[in-house]
Design an enzyme around this catalytic site. Sequence first.
Site, PDB file in Angstrom:
ATOM      1  CG  HIS A  80      -2.477   4.116   5.455  1.00  0.00           C
ATOM      2  ND1 HIS A  80      -2.205   4.062   4.209  1.00  0.00           N
ATOM      3  CD2 HIS A  80      -2.813   2.834   6.086  1.00  0.00           C
ATOM      4  CE1 HIS A  80      -2.414   2.648   3.844  1.00  0.00           C
ATOM      5  NE2 HIS A  80      -2.571   1.983   5.043  1.00  0.00           N
TER       6      HIS A  80
ATOM      7  CB  CYS B 290      -1.096  -0.184   1.008  1.00  0.00           C
ATOM      8  SG  CYS B 290      -1.980  -1.582   1.309  1.00  0.00           S
TER       9      CYS B 290
ATOM     10  CG  HIS C 293      -6.736   0.253   1.020  1.00  0.00           C
ATOM     11  ND1 HIS C 293      -5.695   1.177   0.258  1.00  0.00           N
ATOM     12  CD2 HIS C 293      -5.922  -0.119   2.082  1.00  0.00           C
ATOM     13  CE1 HIS C 293      -4.512   0.929   0.826  1.00  0.00           C
ATOM     14  NE2 HIS C 293      -4.754  -0.004   1.821  1.00  0.00           N
TER      15      HIS C 293
END
Length: 399
Positions: free
Chosen positions: A291, A160, A326
């Site tokens: 995040h 990520c 995401h």
Amino acid sequence: MSEKVWIAGGGVICGIGLNLQECLQSFKDMRPGMGAMQYLSSVHRNTFPVAEVKADNDTLADIARMPEHISRTALLSLIAAREAWQSSGLDDISNYRVGFVSGNTVGGMDKTEDFFESFLKDPRGGRLREVVHHECGSITELVADMLGIRHHVSTISTACSSGANALMYGARLIRNNIVDVVIAGGTDALTRFTLNGFNTLMILDQQPCRPFDDTRTGLNLGEGAGYVILVSDSLAARLQPWCRFSGFANANDAHHQTASSPDGTGNYLAMKGALDMSGLQPQQIGYINLHGTGTQNNDLSEGIAINRLFAPYFPPMSSTKSFTGHTLGASGGIEAVFSAFALKEGILYPNARFEHQMKELPFAPVTQFSTGHELQHVMSNSFGFGGNCSSLVFSVASH
């Protein structure tokens, strides 16, 4: 190594828009991109909401001017990279030494999955053209060829944090006079393999995700691509750059294969390192793009690290993943574009569906879209599997 690096433009495609302006309108209208799967074929179609790009592959291929059999990952990448270049004020790409540094985690797996469905029914079935771009680097090279980039091509795959790490590597290329311009960011398309993997980890929410909410139960997967145009100091003098890429850092606490350390060690080290490089104190940061995945572990780890570094001053912050989902390897690139543009335009993005303060933290994210803020410095966080944590800092464009 002393030359400054600048952001000259950016481009995004994701679940809330086919370009940056559409994304901004979705933020203003409080229209997150989560919904039932329309384009990904999965047994979980009616179980897990996802933030898909609102276009099928034929439509994306028309926009990208590429064959429709090309991986969705590459189509998204090319669309966002072209928008970024067009926004920069640069002319013909062949006039510069250009690098392309792109992060992704799935490569052409979306097409590979289609191939194996046919192949397993009949060993003579399946089109081999659907597997030749399976690996991550092949997607980057395919898009670089379409863009006409020859000087430097690299792929980053650090889960990520891939897109954020692509910006760091691109900045180093410019600082070392290897290239003058870098298109840096990331791309990822939704695949069954990814969805099933996250389901196995039991971190998918069956409702739209609620980052940093005390009732959060998991993340929603998304897809898309986001790239910024990094330029050298000398080239920036001829342009009107969005902002300066003033600081960055990557840290790895190696706590667990998929979970963040409970005390947020890697998160803290990444943010502290980015501040140190930029020469800033925590109180100078005007906004943090979190995040903020919506999982119990990730949000708590990031929150603990922010509390450790920023207390008692907490800047406005929010997770744009509450809109985009995401997007994995693309998230660092997409959120770098959002963050750099926020600095340029004085924007704060909303954190959708936040209602309940986390009992462990003394701060809460902003929940309304607003403009007119005199931001001087913005931070963007991207924390990946294996403890691979990255933070970026963008600063106002003043020579």
